[in-house]
Design an enzyme around this catalytic site. Structure first.
Site: not given
Ligand code: UD1
Length: 418
Positions: A22-23, A117, A122, A305, A397
């Protein structure tokens, strides 16, 4: 609303085939925006996130065809629009990948702030920082993110924290930028490597995906080609956890064992026997389980996850286990649902304390989010009596045919549509 109904307990036994990741696909489909020509994408999971992205692509003017059960052909050559409206973007978090892809292609992108989610705050500041380093201006107004650049020029980008989304978005925006972009402190998840491999197979020049530094030499054009998505690490991990939590014995097929090492190691520590083959893994959890502690970390650490599913395994182990959630602020809401099923769990800040060894009892529960929903299914399989799971759209999803797959492993599980 549809519901999943489970009569437990049961011990899972048999074989299960894992779908495409999925990701990875939620980033690869937007990445197809950067390609002139037809992308043939194989091993595409049949999940609602994919349907939603295909709807976005079609609404924007792309030709999207399902040519075989798990194969899509996507041609974005005739897309002229660089905007993803709220009614599409709100449905899933990964809609933010359209920012990087549209910016890379049109040098302008407008995408509604993403849904997905609810796991706590986020932010997307690191995505924004990467786009700005490449020469774009970014404005967040009225619920939309607007990016614009006269030209995208290569740059050094240092991410403040390891972010999957920011790493992929930076790659998407940089793939056609002029010069050599170096992105440091990047995420190393298997789907990061998969997105880089997809882009490279279409003509991009990306090196280092899977390490801490990714280097991208910009190219002027990507052309069509064929690509097969990797198997889903988290779907595989979910069936591993389900086998362990029910004391079962399950062969999990179409996987890459290396991607599962972080999960296998923890289960082995708990007393589960894991046998790896080339593209499958046998999980034998017929022995009693020992308590353990888990801290979620970016890959190759234990994946956040898999945290809710691992909690259900801990519920079978005698003694007190602990979970330390280090990625998301609010990922323990599902424990309240488990508590309604007779689980003994207490949460203090980012730590959950799980007292195993109590028989779960069936109850009506909700799937608070995608992975929480998977944990509810596993808990339903473990519990005595009937569990009714509501709000299962979250589960759809990211899990292909979850009811059919568990039924084939011996579960008394069914989907009820209103
Ligand atoms: C992706 C996954 C999600 C998983 C997560 C962590 C997808 C579609 N989703 O989410 O299922 O739980 O990785 O493995 O691939 N952060 C910031 N600023 C940013 C971006 C992130 O502070 O601009 C922080 C977030 O709040 C969080 C951490 O970084 O604490 C990790 O987030 P991130 O790896 O970006 O998660 P996603 O890409 O949203």
């Amino acid at each position: 609303m549809d519901k999943i109904i489970i009569n437990g307990p049961c011990r899972l036994e048999g074989e299960v085939e894992i779908a495409g990741a999925k990701n990875a696909i939620v980033a690869i489909l937007p990445a197809a925006m950067l390609v002139d020509g037809v992308c043939r994408i194989e091993n595409v999971p049949k999940i609602s996130d994919v349907e939603n992205i295909c709807n976005i692509l079609s609404a924007m003017g792309a030709a999207v065809r399902r040519v075989e059960e798990k194969t899509l052909e996507v041609d974005c050559s005739s897309v002229r629009c660089s905007e993803v409206p709220y009614e599409f973007a709100r449905k899933f978090r990964a809609s933010y990948y359209f920012l990087g892809a549209l910016l890379g292609r049109f040098h302008t992108a407008t995408v509604a702030m993403p849904g997905g989610c609810h796991l706590g705050a986020r932010p997307i500041d690191q995505h924004v920082k990467a786009f700005e380093q490449l020469g774009a201006t970014v404005e967040i107004k009225h619920g939309n993110v607007h990016c614009r650049a006269d030209r995208l020029t290569a740059s050094g980008i240092y991410l403040d924290m390891v972010s999957v989304g920011a790493t992929i978005n930076a790659m998407l925006a940089a793939v056609k930028a002029e010069g050599l972009t170096v992105i440091e402190n990047v995420a190393k998840e298997p789907h990061i490597v998969d997105v880089a491999n997809f882009l490279n197979s279409m003509g991009a020049n990306i090196r280092g995906a899977g390490t801490d530094v990714i280097k991208i030499q910009g190219v002027s054009r990507l052309q069509g080609g064929s690509y097969a998505v990797i198997p889903d690490q988290i779907e595989a991990g979910t069936y591993m956890a389900a086998a362990a939590a029910t004391g079962g014995r399950v062969l999990i097929k179409n996987i890459i064992p290396k991607h599962l090492e972080c999960i296998s190691a923890k289960l082995e520590e708990m007393g589960v026997s894991i046998t790896e083959y080339d593209d499958s893994i046998l999980v034998d959890a017929t022995a009693p389980l020992k308590k353990t502690n888990v801290k979620t970390m970016p890959y190759p650490g234990f994946p956040t996850d898999m945290q809710p599913q691992m909690c259900t395994v801990m519920l079978r182990a005698e003694g007190i286990s602990k979970i330390n959630e280090s990625i998301w602020d609010s990922r323990f809401k599902y424990t309240e649902e488990l508590t309604r099923m007779n689980a003994v769990i207490s949460v203090a800040g980012k730590v959950a304390t799980v007292e195993g060894g109590h028989q779960l009892l069936g109850a009506p529960v909700r799937a608070c989010d995608l992975r929480a929903g998977a944990a509810m299914v596993i808990a339903g399989l473990m519990a005595q009596g009937t569990t009714v799971i509501e709000e299962i759209d979250h589960i759809r999803r990211g899990y292909e045919q979850i009811v059919e797959k568990f039924a084939a492993l011996g579960a008394d599980i069914r989907l009820v549509s209103d």
